[in-house]
Design a protein around this motif. Structure first.
Motif, PDB file in Angstrom:
ATOM      1  N   HIS A 104       8.257  -0.521   6.756  1.00 37.08           N
ATOM      2  CA  HIS A 104       6.621  -0.889   6.000  1.00 37.08           C
ATOM      3  C   HIS A 104       5.517  -1.545   6.870  1.00 37.08           C
ATOM      4  O   HIS A 104       5.523  -1.839   7.698  1.00 37.08           O
ATOM      5  CB  HIS A 104       6.921  -2.236   5.336  1.00 37.08           C
ATOM      6  CG  HIS A 104       6.336  -2.599   3.834  1.00 37.08           C
ATOM      7  ND1 HIS A 104       6.954  -1.821   3.257  1.00 37.08           N
ATOM      8  CD2 HIS A 104       4.899  -2.625   3.929  1.00 37.08           C
ATOM      9  CE1 HIS A 104       5.706  -1.677   2.121  1.00 37.08           C
ATOM     10  NE2 HIS A 104       4.478  -2.788   2.710  1.00 37.08           N
ATOM     11  N   VAL A 105       4.922  -0.316   6.756  1.00 44.18           N
ATOM     12  CA  VAL A 105       3.158   0.025   7.306  1.00 44.18           C
ATOM     13  C   VAL A 105       2.303  -0.868   6.543  1.00 44.18           C
ATOM     14  O   VAL A 105       1.950  -0.584   5.721  1.00 44.18           O
ATOM     15  CB  VAL A 105       2.678   1.694   7.752  1.00 44.18           C
ATOM     16  CG1 VAL A 105       2.010   1.036   8.129  1.00 44.18           C
ATOM     17  CG2 VAL A 105       3.975   1.568   8.477  1.00 44.18           C
ATOM     18  N   LEU A 106       1.726  -2.132   7.077  1.00 42.05           N
ATOM     19  CA  LEU A 106       0.407  -3.022   6.220  1.00 42.05           C
ATOM     20  C   LEU A 106      -0.911  -1.940   6.700  1.00 42.05           C
ATOM     21  O   LEU A 106      -1.523  -2.776   5.940  1.00 42.05           O
ATOM     22  CB  LEU A 106       0.576  -4.313   7.244  1.00 42.05           C
ATOM     23  CG  LEU A 106       2.342  -5.157   6.905  1.00 42.05           C
ATOM     24  CD1 LEU A 106       1.926  -5.913   7.913  1.00 42.05           C
ATOM     25  CD2 LEU A 106       2.137  -5.999   5.542  1.00 42.05           C
ATOM     26  N   HIS A 107      -0.482  -1.747   7.244  1.00 39.14           N
ATOM     27  CA  HIS A 107      -2.396  -0.921   7.570  1.00 39.14           C
ATOM     28  C   HIS A 107      -3.399  -1.781   7.883  1.00 39.14           C
ATOM     29  O   HIS A 107      -4.791  -2.302   7.332  1.00 39.14           O
ATOM     30  CB  HIS A 107      -2.857  -0.055   6.751  1.00 39.14           C
ATOM     31  CG  HIS A 107      -2.469   1.386   6.775  1.00 39.14           C
ATOM     32  ND1 HIS A 107      -2.622   2.021   7.430  1.00 39.14           N
ATOM     33  CD2 HIS A 107      -0.993   1.392   6.077  1.00 39.14           C
ATOM     34  CE1 HIS A 107      -1.731   3.362   7.241  1.00 39.14           C
ATOM     35  NE2 HIS A 107      -0.482   2.654   6.054  1.00 39.14           N
ATOM     36  N   GLY A 108      -2.863  -3.274   9.106  1.00 39.07           N
ATOM     37  CA  GLY A 108      -3.963  -3.886   9.076  1.00 39.07           C
ATOM     38  C   GLY A 108      -2.994  -5.328   9.165  1.00 39.07           C
ATOM     39  O   GLY A 108      -1.692  -5.064   9.319  1.00 39.07           O
ATOM     40  N   ALA A 109      -3.847  -6.700   9.116  1.00 36.02           N
ATOM     41  CA  ALA A 109      -3.391  -7.908   9.715  1.00 36.02           C
ATOM     42  C   ALA A 109      -4.258  -8.487   8.804  1.00 36.02           C
ATOM     43  O   ALA A 109      -5.573  -8.462   9.231  1.00 36.02           O
ATOM     44  CB  ALA A 109      -3.226  -7.881  10.955  1.00 36.02           C
TER      45      ALA A 109
END
Lengths: 197, 197
Positions: A104-109
């Motif tokens: 699962h790729v959050l594309h940021g934090a």
């Protein structure tokens, strides 16, 4: 001042991460020295990427297909989800060939400094894809302030799912790293996370 | 592997100077995150540079006009020619606002290692533009092996022009540089080129 078309290209190169004026100038000059077909390929490829690359509706990873390769692969274990910040983290983990689950790729934090809230990144879709089959969520965010904040947020929210094991990548000395060269935080974490032999 | 369109863009970024795989990946990812109009501008600007930028037939510097701005400027002193390796060297010297002569851009330097011969760079046109009015040739090649080789070559060939003064930029300690941090060659040159006070 450089000729205006070149000046504009320099400014565009500066919009790439960690590229300052001097580096941007070198890149633009390199474009001038490239064979014509390479410049054309470069120009075309930018537009191609813009048109073709989309985010997988399941995991958020980049793909050219409707659904990404990993999410479409029935041989992968869809009960284990590894949460990462960026598509390149997926590539790094895939290179190991170790992990057989999905991502699962959050594309940021989450970042208090940059004002990035949970709703600004791809977090909600993680909770909507969790179902009764989900066994483990591996939090593989970076070992940075932002990565830690995100991990903490996820851990807290995931506590209510009693049947799901939540894990996080180990922190410690990098392989080949000398103890006396390690920064204090790394050393402290390596110490706290020591393993009985 | 990244999706193929992205992979191609990464490979193109790698063709820029000193860009390795990781940096190229970061750049390609940054393109993905850019607003659509910036990617379009980037793509367009590459082609624009390819179409518009040419080399000045007199000095070899890059320009969008028939003849470059400096060569076309009648207020500059056309009897003094400063020879540099790259267009960005012209920019560096112009930034000082000190030099009022004209330039000659070699687009490279003689290199035995890389097999670059005098005929491979823009040297002959320097000799064809020298005329009875030419008073001074300032050799402003880099202070590197290749720059030195080129300077030596030029100095030798220019010896036959009795009325032309040939000079070279001074070598020595950079301003603000500590003597004990200077490398041996720099220190030796600074010592040999010491100036009576």
């Amino acid at each position: 001042m450089y000729p205006s078309s070149l000046e504009k290209l320099i400014e565009l190169f500066r919009s790439l991460p960690s590229v300052g004026r001097k580096t941007a100038e070198r890149y633009a000059m390199a474009v001038l020295e490239m064979p014509e077909e390479n410049v054309e390929a470069f120009s075309r490829q930018m537009m191609d990427v813009l048109r073709k690359i989309r985010k997988c509706p399941v995991c958020g990873n980049i793909t050219e297909s409707e659904k990404c390769e990993i999410c479409s692969d029935e041989n992968r274990d869809h009960t284990v989800i590894c949460v990462v910040q960026q598509p390149r983290d997926v590539m790094a983990l895939e290179r190991l060939g170790q992990f057989k689950g999905v991502y699962h790729v959050l594309h940021g934090a989450i970042s208090t400094v940059k004002g990035v809230l949970p709703e600004d990144i791809n977090i909600e879709s993680l909770f909507s894809r969790i179902d009764d089959n989900t066994k483990e969520i591996i939090i593989a965010t970076n070992s940075t302030l932002e990565g830690d904040t995100t991990a903490l947020y996820l851990t807290k929210r995931l506590r209510s799912y009693e049947n799901i094991t939540v894990t996080r990548l180990a922190s410690g000395l990098p392989s080949g790293g000398n103890l006396d060269y390690a920064d204090d935080v790394t050393l402290m974490r390596a110490f706290q996370g020591r393993i009985r032999q």
